[in-house]
Structure formats: C-alpha cells, structure tokens
Write a protein that holds these residues in place. Sequence first.
Motif, PDB file in Angstrom:
ATOM      1  N   UNK A  94     -16.687 -30.868  24.873  1.00  0.00           N
ATOM      2  CA  UNK A  94     -16.885 -32.009  23.992  1.00  0.00           C
ATOM      3  C   UNK A  94     -16.518 -33.282  24.740  1.00  0.00           C
ATOM      4  N   UNK A  95     -17.207 -34.370  24.439  1.00  0.00           N
ATOM      5  CA  UNK A  95     -16.917 -35.611  25.178  1.00  0.00           C
ATOM      6  C   UNK A  95     -15.461 -36.052  25.038  1.00  0.00           C
ATOM      7  N   UNK A  96     -14.867 -35.783  23.897  1.00  0.00           N
ATOM      8  CA  UNK A  96     -13.485 -36.258  23.748  1.00  0.00           C
ATOM      9  C   UNK A  96     -12.550 -35.499  24.681  1.00  0.00           C
ATOM     10  N   UNK A  97     -12.946 -34.257  25.014  1.00  0.00           N
ATOM     11  CA  UNK A  97     -12.083 -33.505  25.928  1.00  0.00           C
ATOM     12  C   UNK A  97     -12.327 -33.943  27.362  1.00  0.00           C
ATOM     13  N   UNK A  98     -13.589 -34.104  27.718  1.00  0.00           N
ATOM     14  CA  UNK A  98     -13.829 -34.501  29.114  1.00  0.00           C
ATOM     15  C   UNK A  98     -13.312 -35.909  29.358  1.00  0.00           C
ATOM     16  N   UNK A  99     -13.261 -36.708  28.297  1.00  0.00           N
ATOM     17  CA  UNK A  99     -12.677 -38.031  28.463  1.00  0.00           C
ATOM     18  C   UNK A  99     -11.201 -37.933  28.793  1.00  0.00           C
ATOM     19  N   UNK A 102     -15.331 -41.408  22.325  1.00  0.00           N
ATOM     20  CA  UNK A 102     -14.012 -41.186  22.912  1.00  0.00           C
ATOM     21  C   UNK A 102     -13.619 -42.356  23.798  1.00  0.00           C
ATOM     22  N   UNK A 111     -15.095 -38.780  15.990  1.00  0.00           N
ATOM     23  CA  UNK A 111     -16.143 -39.318  16.851  1.00  0.00           C
ATOM     24  C   UNK A 111     -17.450 -39.540  16.116  1.00  0.00           C
ATOM     25  N   UNK A 159     -16.118 -45.812  28.081  1.00  0.00           N
ATOM     26  CA  UNK A 159     -14.899 -45.055  27.823  1.00  0.00           C
ATOM     27  C   UNK A 159     -13.764 -45.696  28.617  1.00  0.00           C
ATOM     28  N   UNK A 169     -10.754 -44.733  29.007  1.00  0.00           N
ATOM     29  CA  UNK A 169      -9.981 -43.791  29.816  1.00  0.00           C
ATOM     30  C   UNK A 169     -10.609 -43.640  31.190  1.00  0.00           C
ATOM     31  N   UNK A 170     -11.953 -43.592  31.190  1.00  0.00           N
ATOM     32  CA  UNK A 170     -12.656 -43.473  32.466  1.00  0.00           C
ATOM     33  C   UNK A 170     -12.359 -44.680  33.333  1.00  0.00           C
TER      34      UNK A 170
END
Lengths: 835, 499
Positions: free
Chosen positions: A614-619, B147, B267, B333, B335-336
């Motif tokens: 999920x994107x929130x995890x990879x973030x 996210x 999300x 993002x 965080x990125x």
Amino acid sequence: MAETQQMKKFKTPSKGTPRAKHPISLDHHIAPQTPQSATPSAINLRRSHRLTAATPEHRPALSSFNTPKSAAKTRKICEDPPSILPTETSINPASPPPVESRKKRKFQEKSAEKRKDSRNVKCKRAADRKVKKKVYHKKVVYDGGEFSAGHDVYVKRRSDASSDDEDPEVEECRVCFKPAGRRVLIECDDCLNGFHLKCLKPPLKAVPDGDWVCCYCVARKNGEVMEFPEPQAGKKRARTAREKLLSSDLWAARIESLWKEVDGTYWFRARWYIIPEETAVGRQPHNLRRELYRTNDFADVEMESTIRHCFVMSPREFANAADGGDDVFLCEYEYEVQWHSFKRIAEIDSNENDGEKVVDNDADWNSCDESDSGSDFNSEEEAAYENEKRNRLSQSSSLRPVAANSRKGQIFGLQKIGAKKIPENLRSRKQTDLEKAKSTLLLATVPKSLTCRDREMNEITTFIKGAICDEQCLGRCLYVHGVPGTGKTMSVLAVMRNLKSEVDAGSIRPYCFVEINGLKLASPENIYSVIYEGLTGHRVGWKKALNLLNARFSDENKCRKDTRPCILLIDELDLLVTRNQAVLYNILDWPTRPNSKLIVIGIANTMDLPEKLLPRISSRMGIQRLCFGPYNFQQLQEIISSRLKGIDAFEKVAIEFASRKVAAVSGDARRALEICRRAAEVADYRAKKTALSSSDASGKTFLLTGKVMAGMADVEAAIKEMFQAPHIQVIRSCSKLSKIFLAAMVYELYKTGIGETTFEKLAMVVSSFCANNGETFPGYDTLLKVGCKLGECRLLLCEPGTRHKLQKLQLNYPNDDVTFALKDSKDLPWLAKYI
Amino acid sequence: MPAFAALRQFPSSDPTSETIVAVTPRKTRLRSDSDAAIGSPLRKSPRLCKEGTPHSSPTASIRKCLKTSLNLSGSPQKKQLSEDFVERQNWNPRDETQRRAANEALHVSTAQMNVVCRENEQNRILDFCKKCIKEEKAGSLYVCGCPGTGKTLSMEKVKVMLADWENEECIQYPDVLPINCTSLANMNDIFSKIIEKNHSGKKRSRSTSSLQQLQNLYSQQTPGMKMILVIADELDYLITRDRAVLHDLFMLTTLPFSKCILLGVANAIDLADRFIPKLRSLNCKPMVITFCAYSKDQIINILQERLRAVPYTVFQPQALELCARKVAAASGDMRKALAVCRSAIEILIGDSMLSSLDGPEDQHKPAENVSMSNQVRIDHVAAALSKVYKSPVVDTIISLPQHQQIILCSAVKLFRGGKKKDTTLGELNKYYVDVCKSTSIPPVGILELSSMCRVLDDQGILKLGQSRDDKLRRVTLKVDGADIVFALQGVRFFRNCLQ
C-alpha cells in the motif's frame, strides 16, 4: 538430573497442602512431613524447604501469567536443622537438602567449612597417565564435593573474595537474627527473607496457604517506610550464598567440562548464569525472585573458586522441586550477551535434540579417548588447539542451529549451522584433500571471510552506524533485496558481527539486536510477541505485545530505562504481508515516531516489494534500498577458490567450469558450492574405488600415489545430476510395459499432431506395437492400470480411470525428454524405431 | 517596531529581500499579489529554461518561490522568512554535531513547532471541533489525502490548539482519544476503548457489549457527561467484511444525545460515501476535508521551515528546489522529500570523506570554494533522487545470467506482433528451447526454467500467475519489450535472435 527426579517423589500430593520435607542428617531416611507435625524431636532438619502452594500451571514461566503477582506463587517454609551448634557446623548442610540421591549424600559428606586448604582431590579416572597434557574428566571429586559436567555451581568473584569468607550457610530469621533452630522459617515471596513464625507481627500459627508476603514488603508496597530491624552492633547479618548471588556478589555457572591442567590444578569450563539485574533490560516486573538467565558466555575457571553446588532448573522442574532448599534457581531463557536478546532454552534444546547431551557425550568421549587410547597429543599447543575446538563445539551447540537450507546456507560467523559437526578426531586417519574440500564446501560451513560483497557490506555498515552512533538515534529503515543465494543474510550478519566487535572494543555504544525470520513465524502477527520476547525476555500474546511495543516505541515523555537503539532484522520480509498489511504498517511506522530508536532491516527476494505494498506503507519505508545482484562467474570462482584455499583438490578449470555453468543459469552461490561439493564427492568415490580395486588386485593398500583431483568430468557429472530433471531417471527405470505405453503415446501424439489422445486410440497403438515386435498384448485392464500409474507419478496427465476407453491422456513432459529417455533402453531395443 | 529593526539587518548582498523590506507590509502584499497575478502565466518559460541549465544562477526562480510562498503562508510567515537571509554560518558536514543537527531537522519523526502550508485545513478542523464542543453536539469529520501529506501531524497540532483554546475559553475540555486503527487487535476494540475513556469511573456491565452500552448511553439524556473526541487514524482498517464496525462508529455520532466527535483519517477520498451510504440518507454525512498532495512550493516551504532549526546553511536553494519539484511531480509525499534530502546529505558526507582522504593538499582552496563544497549541491540531490525514481530495468536486464536473458528474449519474440499479451510457462519453454537449439546452447529443463521465471518475477521483470500446474502458469512481461531489446542489443547473439 538425578536430584530433580528424586525431588519429584516428594512433590506435594495435593495442591496447597503444606508439607514439609525434612532434610535429615546423613543416615536418616527421608520422611515427608507437614510443618505442623514438624516436631523438634524430628531430626536434624535442613534449613529450608519450599512448598508449592500452586500447581505448576500457576508458574508464570509456564503459563501466560505475566503479572508479578503470579510470579510470586512460590512459598517457602523454612525449617532449620535443630540447633546447629557451632560445633556441629562440620556437618552443616553446605549443600542442598539431602533429599537427593545417594550421590548427593556423598556430596554432603563434604565438610561445611570448605576451607580450600583441605584439598583432597582425587580423580576417579585412571591416574597413571602422562603428566604433560590436559586431561578431561567426567567427574571430579574436589574438596569433598563431586562435580561433573552439567552441574551448576556458585563461583567466587575474584574481586571481593573477602566477602566470601564468611560462612554463607545458615539462614537466619530476618527479625531476631537467630538461626532458624527448630522453628519454622517462612519465606516471603517478595524479598525472599526468612522469618520465624513467632517473630512476625502478628505471629502466625501455621504456614498459610497461597502467597505470603511479609509485613515489611506489604508496608513498602503501600508506600510506608518500615525498616527491617538492625542487627545488634558488632554482629553482621549472615548472608547466604543465594543472597549473595542475587546481589551479584557471587556468580553462578554451569560446568560444561572439567579437566586437569598440566600443573595438576583442576579447571572447568563455566557457562555463566546472570541475574536479571545484570541484563541490559534490567529486572523486569515479571522476573521471579529466583530467576536466572543462562548466557552464551563461557570462561575457564579454576575449581578453586567454586563454592558449592546450586541447582538451576527449568520452570517445570522448578515447579516440581517443591522443596529444593535455598539454592534452587529458575532459568527459562538464554541471554545472548552480545545481542542482548533472549531465547527460550526449551526451544533451543528441542531444536537441536538436546544439545547439552551432545556436549556431555563429547566430553565423555574425549576423556575416554585421552585416558584409554593414549592420544597423540604431545605438545601443549595441540592440547590448546583441541581445547579451542571443544570450546567452539560447545558454543555452537549452545546456540540454536538451523537447518542449512532454511537459512540460505551459510550464515557468516554466527555459527548457527544446521549440520552437527562430528569431532575431527573421530577420524582416525588424516583427511585427504578431497575430503577436506568436501567439508569446506558444505553450505553449513562458515567461510572465514566474505568475498565479493564489500560494497554492499560497506553500505550496510554506514547505514547502521549512521543511525546508532548518533546520540538521538533517528529511526530508519533499509530494504535489502536480491535473488536467492547472493549472500544477503550472510552480509548483514557479518556486518552485525563486525559491529559487535566494535561494541566490545568500546568504540560504539551498545545496542540490541533482534533477528527474525519470517518463515519461522507461525503467523505474521506473531512477530510482535517474538520482538517483544527478544527485547525483554518475556513472552506475551501478540495482542498484548503489540500494545507494549506501541508504547515502547512511541512514548516520548516517559524516559525509558532501556535507551539503547534497537536493530530489528527481518528476513523474508515479504511473508509478513497480510491481507490488510497491518503488520508491516506497524513495524514500519515505529521508526517514524519520535524517540523510537528503532532501525529496521528487511530482507526479501522481491525487488518491487515496496511498490506492491500500500502507498502508505511504502511511504513509511523510506528510500534506502540495497540490491544484491546475481554473482557473475568471476565472483563465483573467487568464492569457491577462497573456500578451497590451501586445499589442493580441484583443478582450476573445473572450478571455472562450474562457476560459469551456474552463473549462466542463476548466479546462485549456493548452487555453485553444491555442484563443487558433489564433484568432490564423485572424485572421492572414484579415488576410493580405484584404491580398493588396486588393493584387491595387488594386495597393496597404498596405491594412492597419483593424487586424485576433481576435474572437469566430475563437475560435469555433478552438473548433470543437479540440472537434469528427475523425470528422465523415472522414465528410464520404469517397467517394460510402461515404456511401451509411453513410446506409443509419443508415437501417437507425433502422428496426430494433437496434444492429447484417448486411451482407446492408445491401446490400439500399443497392441500393434506388441504384435509387430513379438510381445504379448497384456489386455486392456492391465494397460489401463499402467496408464493410471503413470498418471499418478505425473508423467502423464490423465482423467480418472473410471472413464475407461474415453479417458483422455496427455504427456506432462516434452516429447523430446521422453524420447531421449527411451531411446537407448536395453530391454526394448525396438522402441527406438518408433520414436 | 522591533520587527522592522530586525528586518533592516539584512545583508545587502541580496537585492530582492531588500525590496521586500523597504516597503510596508501592506504594500508588500499588494506587490506580491500583483506579482502572483501577473507573473503566473509568465513564470513558466524562464523556469523551464532554468531547469535545462541547472548550474545557472538560481536567484531568479528562488525569488519567485519565496514570493509565492509568502502568498501562500500569509503575513505572519514573513518575518520568519526574512531570517533566512541573515548571514548564516557555513555548515560543515565533517562536524559531528552540525551533521546531527541537520539530520535531525530533516527526520520524519521530528515534529515541527508549527505546521506550515496546512493552516487552512487545520483551521477548518479546529473550527469544526470548536463548534461541536460549544454546542455540545456530536459530529463527524473525515480527513483524507495521500500518504505523507501531513494528516496525522495536523491532527496532533489540532489537538494541541484545541487544548489551548479551551484553556482560554474555560470550557470543559473533552476527553481526547487518539487511536491508530492498525494497532487494534480486534476491530470491535475501538468501542471498548471509547467507553473506557469516557466512563472510566463508572462500573461497566459485562453482559452487554461495549457498542450496545455506548448506544444506550447516547440515546438517552445523561447530564454532566463529557464530550469525547475520537481521532481514528487509518480509518480504513476498520472496514470489515460487513462494514459493521465503521458503520456503527459513524452511527454513534448520529444518536440524539451523542457526545462523540469523530475525526477519521484515511487515504481514500470517498471512504465515507462508499461504505456508509446510510449516513447520507440520515443527513449526517461527515464533513470531508481533503489534504492535497504538496505542491513544489509547499515542499520548499516546509523544507526551509525545517532547516531553519539548524543555524547553518545546509542546502543550496536550487538543490532544494530540484528535490521539491521532483517529489511534487511524482507523489507530493513529504516523507519522500525528507528522505531524499537526508540521503543527499549522506552523499555529500561520503564525498567529503573521500576528498579529505584523497588529498590533504586541497585544504588551501579558495575559501569561497570550500563553503560551496560544504553545501548540498544540486548534483547530490540529483544522485539521491535517482536512487528513488530511476528505473533500474535496463541495468538489471544487462546483469542477468544468460539463460534468464534468453528467456526474456524468447518472451519478446513470443509477444512480438502484439497478438498475444500473455502465455503459459509450457509455451514459453517451447520458444526458449527453440532459441537455445538454434544456437546450440544446451537448454535447461522445465523445472529449472520455472525457477528462473520465479526469480525474474521477483525482480519485477516477468509476472507469473498462480496455477496448480507449473506448466500452466501464466506469464506476462512486466517491462516494455523495447527495454529488453535495448538492453540486449549489445550482444550479437541476442541481436541475431531478435531480428
């Protein structure tokens, strides 16, 4: 374990019944009694005995009870030997109660004043032996006590030996400071102090059931200040060995092996126990008062510094040893000193089929060998070498070994290896180079150095160091990926090992390290409890562990006691992916919290795992990636030759051939090593066969003048074995009729050009084959049976046999393979013309 | 006018800042407003040019960035921004404490004092909460966004601001219950947590479930009950198969005497609409606040805000902008972006270590040069970005073992012509054997082939479907055939093969 079995006999018959066991003077037999009936007339009583008010299930160690309350379910009622007069101290029970076997009694004969000057050492084993070497013993009688491998002993700390001078044998009442005498001493579950029943306020008539906590501890819990009475001036309170151990004035150790040095002194190899306070996490609320941790720390200790036996038991034994005396301790976990992590001993032992026994056996064997057969170690260096090897042996058996293939083969340096090593000296003759090569090429053998992965290891090192060297230790996450057999886990562990040595040297701060393999988890959620257990040595259910870990990694206000950074290594990370991926989310969310001090290193094969999540995890996963590409043939060559350094068993071309072959297909180092090992085996076999045949022929046994090296042919054979699919073998070895059946199948499929055929058509072909070549047609039923059998071993794909003639058949393997396998069959030469 | 006094201390080196300072605040706004209005269509082209030549002077674009950020963040930001131009010490990456400070400022876990660029959303949430608390009325609010767009951070901030507000207004502070739904072992636990928080003093009956208790509680009037503010992070983890939990949770706020203010964070944009259609019919649809992905200006703004905590100049402005642009274009993002910045710092440190190892004679370089080398330059950021966003497909394919390359080659041949999009492993094996035969390479068996395909699947080059039978597993190419052709054309063998 003889003692504990003996003790079990005295287990309380019914729950909660206070029952006293009366350790008696030496010649008395043992009679269990209730404390009420413990009349002074009774006997020379031993000082203490414990009663279990609780069934074993109530032991926290055995169950999921976690509160400190339940941790204190043991009770001890102490009775003292009646009026131990100073003169009688010579027979003072310096040892645990004589409830034990006869052996123990003998042990008791040891006089209590264990003055070390009376050193009447005798050795049970044959005495006439060469002096100039170490001699291993199974059993040593030292100072009147009998010690053997596997026993637990108190060991003096050298630093403050003065405190050991006082006699730590008699426990006194904590209030009146008189030895128990004939009266019952009751042990507080909290502070472990003994009290006379009458000295308590209010005095107790009888020993109560269940938990009992002394009034001092109760007061302390309520926040009041209630001091223990001070002993009269000039009199020092006697402290028992147990008390000293728990206040770390003494050490406890387990004897792993015993030997006599060249100069006649007796030494043993000690495996230390530590008390919870000495672990990195400190004493936890769930720790029992009498809990110890076994460490993987070893040391050689002189027998001189031992004091006497103590008894460290597993939780079950501890629960059953109702009356073990004061020197009984509980040990459930092994504490790894370098990683500061905990492991269950039960798990370790069950994983390795009782590794301790193996060690003991080895010791036996070694001592036998050296005493009986007169070993060929003449110099001390060799003895030292032998000793070192033994250390390694015992050490490796103490850690949890793992099957070689589940861990991707070798694990660098941590000696967690699947196959058990046979001691080298079991082999009477010198190993040939081929045999040496075989053993070094085993996947389980730990290579001395890790080649070809320097860049990756540097990257991992900077990653970890960048995190843990800082004071504030920002959490971070690294994802390591690469195809199997490219040294991912090995590199990470090698880095951890290097870091550990730096910690030892003091250049980096200590950290804790928890290593988890996703494959070993019963379910992904279980990882929480595994992590928590690794960090604190306390096993809880995963839901509770999740809450505790959440609190641990997110609580910023409360300054935790354990402020070391924590490194979490998760192998096979992709197995933690659940349906809603909550597990991974939680684990990867922790490093992003303030003050988490958590570093996560995930290892998996999949390159695009973060993108699949999920994107929130990879973030949250960050961008730190590390790729382990497949080895190319130069690297494989280097790996193999570095392993074979100094062993002249392979031709250089053979190694290159093997590595090129593997590099062309998968670049899997494990593969290459396996091929080479197999090639060495083939060559070895060849060499032995020629030796045998030549010795048969000429009667000479040493015709091995021409050295046999594994060459291209051997590697070729090994590769063939490994890469050739097993179905060819199966087809070659199946029955005559099946071969005809298969040939007919190929023929029919070729003729029609369709992928499948029916049984009816096939039977026609088979019958024509048989008619033309002088075979008897076996009949439809037999043929059908043959077809079904081929279907069962999946050479054919077929419908259920109930459809008889209409059954559809299909070859499971390419036609060429079948043709190749059948072409040169000796019993049916005519088959070749049909295919 | 202490503010002005401070403002006047700018170094005169920067002309833009001086123009801003020279005028009154009101004028500035006018000016920047007009600048934004007029300048926006014009801005495009010079930026594009600038991106083409990254080493050209950055000041123009940065000026604009700053101005736009001024517009975005409103007047209180101005004073802080101006501090940027106060002469700062040069950052020395070799110094442990300075390095640590920079790293800490850029770490995800470091919460900022004030969340910039999200004031709007925060105020809306805050207003909603204030309104609910004042009226003692239940309500629900749903916050959604990609996210890394500061949802959870804003909620934290709102919590603090709410507490401040209540202290000022002397209103009874409601119980606040922050829950992360991922850490719930059982989804129904959320109700028991609410009831524990709300009624810790009262006895709880064991017979009814916590949900029923809550429902009972909220459907009759109980005087003196405190409001409760439930902040449920990652709300979509509550979606069970029958959606009962989510439904019940939102329904709690619709009960007549409910005291529950629900702030849900997730999300998905339309979570409430999709999963709780009943709410709409009851006319208590939760208010939805969307957190958009950060734009590049916002990212620059936030990064600068964070770097303000460090008393050194760590980044060159154009380096920050490159990072912001790339991240904003890809995902927005935060965080990125932070991770890129940190890894750029690491790259710089690695470089400086190397250079210090290489030549001590470099020490007597011009001082200006040294100060430049101690900042994170655009190339460092570019290197860090390439770690994140570059596609390593071609490199991966080139470094594959030959047989795996042959498999890819045969797959390309198979799919050529565009007739078929996928095939089975058995089919692929046939092609593979053909290719091998044509060049008299001994092919490997089908078992070996399927294990090689699995490796390729792990590397994201092939996609292997699920099937009980190995031979029938579906195989699709996940990378473009042209990429494979490009990667393999260096080898003559494959070139012949692919012709």
